[in-house]
Design a protein around this motif. Structure first.
Motif, short mmCIF file in Angstrom:
data_model
loop_
_atom_site.label_atom_id
_atom_site.label_comp_id
_atom_site.label_asym_id
_atom_site.label_seq_id
_atom_site.Cartn_x
_atom_site.Cartn_y
_atom_site.Cartn_z
N LYS A 1 -15.57 47.93 27.54
CA LYS A 1 -15.53 48.04 28.99
C LYS A 1 -14.09 48.08 29.50
O LYS A 1 -13.72 48.90 30.35
CB LYS A 1 -16.28 46.85 29.61
CG LYS A 1 -16.37 46.88 31.13
CD LYS A 1 -17.18 45.69 31.62
CE LYS A 1 -17.39 45.75 33.13
NZ LYS A 1 -16.14 45.67 33.89
N GLU B 1 -10.10 55.26 32.34
CA GLU B 1 -10.49 55.88 33.62
C GLU B 1 -9.31 55.93 34.58
O GLU B 1 -9.12 56.91 35.30
CB GLU B 1 -11.66 55.11 34.24
CG GLU B 1 -12.17 55.70 35.53
CD GLU B 1 -13.25 54.83 36.16
OE1 GLU B 1 -14.14 55.38 36.83
OE2 GLU B 1 -13.20 53.59 35.98
N HIS B 2 -8.50 54.84 34.60
CA HIS B 2 -7.36 54.79 35.51
C HIS B 2 -6.21 55.69 35.07
O HIS B 2 -5.31 56.00 35.86
CB HIS B 2 -6.86 53.35 35.65
CG HIS B 2 -7.84 52.45 36.35
ND1 HIS B 2 -8.47 52.79 37.51
CD2 HIS B 2 -8.29 51.21 36.01
CE1 HIS B 2 -9.27 51.81 37.89
NE2 HIS B 2 -9.19 50.83 36.98
N LEU C 1 -18.73 54.27 30.99
CA LEU C 1 -18.48 53.04 31.73
C LEU C 1 -19.77 52.49 32.34
O LEU C 1 -20.05 51.29 32.25
CB LEU C 1 -17.43 53.29 32.82
CG LEU C 1 -16.97 52.07 33.60
CD1 LEU C 1 -16.38 51.03 32.65
CD2 LEU C 1 -15.96 52.46 34.66
N ASP D 1 -21.64 49.07 31.31
CA ASP D 1 -22.05 48.05 32.28
C ASP D 1 -23.53 47.73 32.15
O ASP D 1 -23.94 46.56 32.23
CB ASP D 1 -21.75 48.53 33.70
CG ASP D 1 -20.26 48.57 33.99
OD1 ASP D 1 -19.52 47.85 33.29
OD2 ASP D 1 -19.85 49.31 34.90
N GLN E 1 -4.78 44.56 32.73
CA GLN E 1 -5.43 44.34 34.03
C GLN E 1 -4.51 43.62 35.00
O GLN E 1 -4.58 43.83 36.21
CB GLN E 1 -6.73 43.55 33.83
CG GLN E 1 -7.82 44.36 33.14
CD GLN E 1 -9.04 43.53 32.79
OE1 GLN E 1 -8.92 42.33 32.56
NE2 GLN E 1 -10.19 44.18 32.73
N GLU F 1 -12.18 51.31 31.23
CA GLU F 1 -11.64 51.19 32.58
C GLU F 1 -10.18 51.64 32.62
O GLU F 1 -9.74 52.35 33.53
CB GLU F 1 -11.76 49.76 33.08
CG GLU F 1 -13.19 49.34 33.46
CD GLU F 1 -13.26 47.89 33.90
OE1 GLU F 1 -12.27 47.16 33.65
OE2 GLU F 1 -14.30 47.49 34.45
#
Length: 816
Positions: free
Chosen positions: A369, A376-377, A394, A398, A606, A373
């Motif tokens: 996950k 994706e960014h 993604l 989830d 993150q 993410e």
């Protein structure tokens, strides 16, 4: 008398006495009347005779005057006239004198004397007539008058004598009547006394426990009936006593054979009066004559045991202790001690399985996950098709995380280890995400899915992951039980202080009985199980999650008409969470401690969105070395690490004066562990927003992590002790002020004075975000103020003022 009732006997006695007294009164009155009548008759007769005698004497005098004075031709006529008058008076006197010989004689002699005087006068010898017979006649008239006076006096004496005799008769008769009535009553009392004495004696014997005592029915009918009732009562008591003794023997055998220990105390004290054999095995220290509150007693405090089941460790056993009063506060207590060792072992085994499964399943999911993410960014060089693939991965990740969580949440809810990290969230965004996720499945079944999000929808105070789980479970349930071509609708709208989520379908619906049981775990309605898959856990989890948020859930359904679910979540208070906590970590330095490099790098990535400089340590020893040689504003710490685990690292940091002030955030699958109460926690799989929010809040809070809510009078006692232990705190004197500062800052532990006004409401107003409030709140008492009754039901221990600082320090160190 024995054949009559008491009432009839008394009436008979009263009637007889009344009649007797009436007869006596009548006789007395008649006797008095007769005496009076006789007196009056005698008085009348004597008076009349006296008058007649006087008239006779007057007639004689008149005749004497005529004889003396009459001359000429008219003399004979005059004489005849007075003679006739005298004769008439003589006849009247003679008639009235009858009945009294003396009066008759005197009247007769007077008449004779008058006749003699008249004869002498006719012969011309008037002087002789006057001096002889007429003088004698006057003397006889005087005697006659004296006789009548004598008779009147005699009549008065006779009347007095008759009256006295009549009164005496009345008195004697009355006394005899009363004596008769008393004799009758005495006979009645004598007839009742012996049976009553027998009943009283038998009653005393019965009271002494001689249930075989009986009486012989006798006396008036009521006493016979009473004796019969007494005998029946004695027989019933004997039968009841026999049954009670039998039940007592059965109860004694049952208590002796119980697997739980029972300890009974004497009324008004803690002295033990009774124990069963099981108590000798579980708590051998507690014997008859001892005290349940001795220093070596393994039992908890009385208030805690009365409030609910309390777990204690004793002689290698886990014991569950409860207590109950046997009536009033002074009637004694019964303590129940149950051996929970096997249950505790199973709980530990289940917890270990949940922990292991959670770690093994969620760790790779966390990596997938997190890196998806990040991918994706950083998708600037990707094609639209690749971005679509990443988005699908993604969403599927989830979904897989949610499926795993559904299985693990059941065990967590059962063990009360579910962690809810509430913060202001956009419910519309969550609904939109779930709708996008489930839309392909709905289209594949040719169903129509509609949604509505109110433009004035306020943020809800909730855990976004849990809200997503609630909406997903409700939509999945609607999808499964709505036939092809059906309609599903989901919406969110404000409802006063709530945010309402509505899920409606046109499916098969439910009967009232099914609606009543729809939230039961593993329950699936009969018309569903044969055609639709599922475990019957989804709606049960939804209900538990809504309750943990302090929300409400309602269901409306009819067979064939579809179902409507309404979920209401608390709306966020304006200003609840400020972005200042995120700015507090911008540009800061954070040490990330995790034995899995992928997870550590994910956390660092993150946090990089806020320009955080993150260093990575892969073990506890390496983390301590980094902390001693470098400068860090915060630490993220995993629990399961080889060698030195997270708890040992925490204790080492807290015991080092130079490192004790560093904020620590646990990032672990063990977010629900009790040892983490009072610590900042982020659960795995990691939500990036939650991670940044909690780390920022930990840094913002600094070392001012204790909130004290108490009276000003207690401040002088507590402040020096808190200062001596180096505990930085903020003092508030009301629940409203405490709620306000909780919105402005984050606190790890709250110390609440039980003497403050309405301490229950103060505790409810506290918001120790990121905490298990039940373990992070400490109640303190000065000993002089009685603890309000409702506080005991909160399940929290009340510590004395002198131990409050130590309790706070232990809570901050994770030792509570």
């Amino acid at each position: 008398m024995q054949r009559l009732s008491i009432a009839r006997s008394l009436r008979l006695a009263l009637v007889v006495m009344t009649l007797a007294l009436a007869v006596v009164a009548a006789l007395g009155i008649a006797s008095l009347y007769n005496a009076r009548q006789r007196y009056e008759n005698r008085l009348t007769a004597t008076s009349s005779l006296a008058t007649a005698g006087a008239n006779l004497a007057g007639a004689g005098i008149a005749e004497e005057e005529v004889l003396r004075d009459a001359r000429g031709a008219d003399a004979p006529a005059a004489r005849r006239q007075v003679a006739a008058a005298y004769s008439a008076a003589a006849a009247t006197a003679t008639s009235l004198a009858r009945g009294d010989p003396i009066s008759e004689r005197l009247v007769a002699e007077q008449i004779a004397a008058e006749d003699s005087a008249r004869s002498l006068a006719d012969r011309g010898d008037l002087s002789t007539a006057v001096s002889g017979p007429l003088a004698r006649s006057r003397a006889l008239a005087a005697q006659l008058q004296a006789r009548q006076s004598s008779r009147q006096a005699q009549a008065r004496r006779q009347a007095r004598s008759d009256s006295r005799r009549a009164l005496l008769l009345v008195i004697v008769a009355g006394v005899l009547a009363l004596a008769g009535a008393l004799a009758l009553i005495t006979a009645l009392v004598r007839a009742m006394r012996q049976p009553l004495d027998d009943l009283v004696s038998a009653t005393h014997s019965l009271a002494e426990g001689k249930l075989e005592q009986r009486v012989e029915p006798s006396g008036p009918r009521e006493l016979q009936d009473l004796a019969g009732a007494f005998n029946a009562m004695g027989a019933d008591l004997a039968s009841a006593q026999s049954r009670i003794e039998e039940e007592r023997r059965r109860l004694a055998v049952t208590i002796e054979s119980l697997g739980d220990a029972l300890i009974v105390t004497e009324p008004g004290s803690s002295v033990i009066s009774t124990v069963n054999p099981r108590a000798a095995e579980l708590v051998p220290e507690l014997t008859v004559g001892g005290r349940v509150d001795d220093e070596d007693s393994p039992l908890p405090r009385e208030e805690a045991a009365l409030a609910g089941e309390t777990l204690v460790e004793h002689n290698g056993r886990s014991l569950a202790v409860t207590a109950a009063r046997l009536g009033s506060a002074q009637a004694g207590m019964v303590w129940t001690v149950r051996d929970m060792s096997e249950r505790a072992r199973l709980e530990r085994a289940k917890s270990e399985f949940v922990a292991t499964a959670s770690h093994e399943l969620r760790s790779p999911l966390t990596s997938i996950k997190g890196f998806v993410e990040l991918l994706e960014h950083s998708s600037d060089g990707m094609s639209d098709r690749q971005r679509e693939f990443i988005e699908i991965i993604l969403k599927s990740t989830d979904r897989l995380v949610e499926l795993v969580n559904d299985l693990l949440d059941v065990a967590r809810i059962e063990a009360d280890h579910v962690e809810i990290n509430r913060r202001p969230i956009d419910v519309g965004e969550v609904v939109h995400e779930v709708v996008e996720l489930i839309a392909p499945r709905v289209e594949a079944k040719h169903q129509r899915l509609t949604s509505y999000l109110s433009p004035t929808l306020p943020p809800a105070l909730a855990d976004p992951g849990r809200v997503r789980q609630i909406v997903a479970n409700l939509l999945t349930n609607a999808h499964l039980y709505t036939p092809e071509g059906g309609t599903i609708h989901v919406g969110a709208e404000p409802d006063r202080a709530w945010v309402q989520i509505l899920v409606q379908d046109s499916g098969v619906g439910m009967t009232p009985d099914e609606v009543e049981r729809i939230f039961d775990r593993f329950y699936r309605a009969g018309n569903r199980s044969s055609s639709n898959p599922g475990t019957g856990l989804g709606l049960s989890i939804v209900k538990s999650l809504v309750d943990l948020h302090g929300g409400q859930i309602a269901v409306e359904s009819e067979p064939g008409q579809g179902t409507i679910f309404r979920v209401r979540l608390p709306a966020a208070v304006p200003g609840f969470d400020s972005p200042a906590s995120l700015e507090a970590i911008r540009g800061r330095t954070v040490l990330v401690v995790d034995d899995e490099r992928e997870i550590a790098e994910l956390i660092a990535s993150q946090l990089a969105a806020l320009d955080v400089q993150a260093s990575i340590a892969l073990s506890g020893e390496e983390a301590l070395e980094c902390l001693r040689t470098g400068q860090y504003d915060a630490v993220t710490l995993d629990i399961l690490m080889p060698g030195m685990d997270g708890f040992e690292v925490l204790r080492t940091i807290r015991s080092d004066r130079e490192l004790a002030s560093i904020p620590i955030v646990f990032v672990s699958v063990f977010s629900g562990r009790q040892e983490l109460a009072g610590e900042w926690v982020v659960a795995k799989p990691i939500d990036a927003d939650e991670l940044r929010d909690v780390v920022g809040a930990a840094v913002s809070a600094g070392r001012s992590r204790v909130l004290v809510v108490g009276r000003e009078a207690l401040q002088a006692l507590l402040e020096p002790a808190l200062d001596d232990m180096g505990i930085e705190f903020q003092w508030e004197v009301s629940g409203a002020a405490a709620a306000r500062v909780c919105r402005e800052r984050r606190f790890e532990v709250a110390l609440v004075d039980v003497g403050i006004r309405n301490p229950q409401m103060v505790i409810q107003a506290l918001d120790l975000r990121g905490r298990r409030v039940r373990r992070a709140v400490i109640l303190v008492s000065d000993g002089a103020t009685p603890t309000p009754p409702g506080v005991g039901k909160l399940g929290m221990e009340v510590v004395p003022t002198e131990y409050a600082a130590s309790a706070v320090l232990a809570a901050l160190r994770g030792g509570r």
